[in-house]
Design a protein around this motif. Structure first.
Motif, PDB file in Angstrom:
ATOM      1  N   GLU A  96      -3.821  -1.379   3.194  1.00 42.71           N
ATOM      2  CA  GLU A  96      -2.759   0.028   2.813  1.00 42.71           C
ATOM      3  C   GLU A  96      -3.879   0.617   3.522  1.00 42.71           C
ATOM      4  O   GLU A  96      -3.765   2.012   4.100  1.00 42.71           O
ATOM      5  CB  GLU A  96      -3.794  -0.499   1.190  1.00 42.71           C
TER       6      GLU A  96
ATOM      7  N   GLY B  28      -7.960   2.711   0.899  1.00 45.35           N
ATOM      8  CA  GLY B  28      -7.239   1.586   1.365  1.00 45.35           C
ATOM      9  C   GLY B  28      -7.900   0.394   1.081  1.00 45.35           C
ATOM     10  O   GLY B  28      -8.098  -0.496   0.800  1.00 45.35           O
TER      11      GLY B  28
ATOM     12  N   ARG C 142      -4.269   0.835  -4.749  1.00 46.92           N
ATOM     13  CA  ARG C 142      -3.165   0.654  -4.355  1.00 46.92           C
ATOM     14  C   ARG C 142      -3.747  -0.509  -3.090  1.00 46.92           C
ATOM     15  O   ARG C 142      -2.343  -0.726  -2.554  1.00 46.92           O
ATOM     16  CB  ARG C 142      -2.593   1.590  -3.687  1.00 46.92           C
ATOM     17  N   GLY C 143      -4.974  -0.302  -2.373  1.00 47.26           N
ATOM     18  CA  GLY C 143      -4.891  -1.063  -1.648  1.00 47.26           C
ATOM     19  C   GLY C 143      -5.305  -2.785  -2.312  1.00 47.26           C
ATOM     20  O   GLY C 143      -5.624  -4.048  -1.638  1.00 47.26           O
TER      21      GLY C 143
END
Length: 429
Positions: free
Chosen positions: A141, A273, A334-335
């Protein structure tokens, strides 16, 4: 650094950057909504419909993309997808009419979702063993964000060289993206492995078959992970309106707000990320799911404050600070959210299919968030439109809290008892 290890991380960088920047033309509205409306002649609602066309097509293609990741050569899929996406960008650069843009968005979904999405995630996952999934996904990410950020800053600089009313400014941005896509497609051919799907599990060698789709759907963790992604991705979609929010609510200039949009949507993505992966690798908080849960608490607090300040905006610095805090929680999550699939010990031979199914559900916000917020922007006063947007984000984040709790409970119930020998893991490098 050992050459093999260097090549592994270089390959991860190429996979990640390709997977990240490949969406930038499909999501051109994130930074260039106002220039798109000015030079391409689209209303906010039309731009929202263009976005939702991509989202609807993507939802249809996420699950097949998982099957492709389990059945076909990663190298061939990624190379072809990137080159064709670049060629589609050349068509987009002529400022086609609305119906052609719709067709281009469908084609973008085929190249970036069907051929690239699950393939890139599985290709990255196979670069590390089970214990490295948090680190691999976090850095994936982050590297995506680095590529997206560098290209966004460069294209914004090129865009700023033109006069404000010059339609060639946006065209130059599109052409740069197209050239980069084609170059990355060539690099994928030389560095990405085929990644065929026969893998050694505890029960022996297994290969993906179509009947495994039903098995994946029956696993409760598939649904928990899907809805965690759904909640986080809703915030991600909402953050794409940061430029409009700062312009309409705080009176920032378009150029200043656009640069702020790059900081929020690109630079923070690159910085935050890997942070989740670093936390789960080097601290006592080893669980990606638990980290996402804690980050969702930060998001809820931030969204409540945004709702309060939305009614009476005063200092632009407070608005920027709150959005940056929300972006931090979103991008760090999201990571990690695809690492939750690995944490649930999903077998490698169905990893692509699981990613595809989770993506179908998780990325449903692509279908409704953009036309919904675009409709609010066109029909409601700005303060009301953005109040509704933050309320939508609050509901989505509450969903993340609920399903991370369910997933943590499931993982703990299936944990290896103390004193029991761990099953050996295989590292795919």
């Amino acid at each position: 650094m050992e050459p093999s290890n260097f090549r592994r991380w270089l390959t991860l960088a190429i996979i990640s950057i390709s997977g990240g920047v490949s969406f930038d033309l499909a999501y051109l509205r994130y930074i260039y909504q106002i220039p798109m409306a000015k030079f391409m002649g689209f209303s906010n609602t039309e731009i929202g419909l263009i976005m939702s066309t991509f989202g609807i097509t993507a939802i249809i293609l996420y699950a097949p993309s998982g099957i492709i990741a389990d059945k076909f050569s990663h190298k061939k899929m990624m190379s072809f997808a990137m080159i064709v996406t670049g060629l589609l960008g050349l068509l987009m650069a002529v400022y086609p009419p609305f119906w052609v843009m719709i067709v281009i968005q469908v084609a973008f979904a085929i190249t970036t979702i069907l051929m690239l999405w699950s393939v890139s995630i599985k290709a990255a996952s196979l670069l590390g063993n089970h214990e490295e999934q948090g680190k691999i996904m976090g850095w994936m990410e982050g590297l995506r964000g680095v590529g997206v950020m560098a290209l966004a800053v460069f294209t914004m600089w090129v865009f700023s060289l033109f006069a404000p009313e010059n339609p060639a400014s946006l065209k130059a941005v599109i052409l740069i993206y197209s050239g980069v896509y084609i170059l990355l497609g060539v690099l994928c051919w030389f560095f990405v492995q085929d990644g065929f799907t026969v893998r050694s599990d505890e029960s022996g060698t297994q290969k993906f078959s179509l009947k495994d789709i039903t098995s994946v759907l029956k696993i409760s963790t598939t649904w928990y992970c899907s809805l965690i992604i759904f909640g986080v991705y809703t915030i991600y979609a909402i953050l794409s309106y940061s430029t409009n929010y700062l312009t309409e609510m705080y009176g920032m200039t378009l150029v200043a707000a656009s640069y702020m949009g790059i900081v929020i949507n690109k630079i923070f993505r690159a910085l935050c990320g890997p942070l989740g992966g670093i936390i789960t690798t080097y601290t006592r908080l080893k669980s990606p799911t638990r980290a996402v849960q804690l980050l969702s608490l930060v998001s809820i607090i931030t969204l409540v404050v945004l709702l309060i300040t939305n009614a009476h905006p005063s200092s632009v610095f407070i608005g920027i600070g709150l959005i940056l805090l929300l972006a931090f929680a979103c991008y760090a999550s999201r990571g990690l959210y695809f690492a939750c699939i690995g944490e649930a010990r999903t077998p490698k031979y169905i990893m692509g299919t699981t990613v595809g199914i989770c993506s179908v559900i998780g990325f449903l916000p692509d279908v409704f968030v953009y036309p919904l917020v675009g409709h609010w922007q066109d029909t409601l006063p700005a303060a009301v439109a953005y109040r509704n947007m933050w309320l939508l984000g609050l509901a989505a984040t509450a969903m993340v809290l609920i399903f991370t709790a369910l997933l943590i409970r499931n993982i703990r119930s299936h944990a290896v008892p103390a004193g029991t020998a761990k099953q050996p893991t295989q590292e795919f490098i």
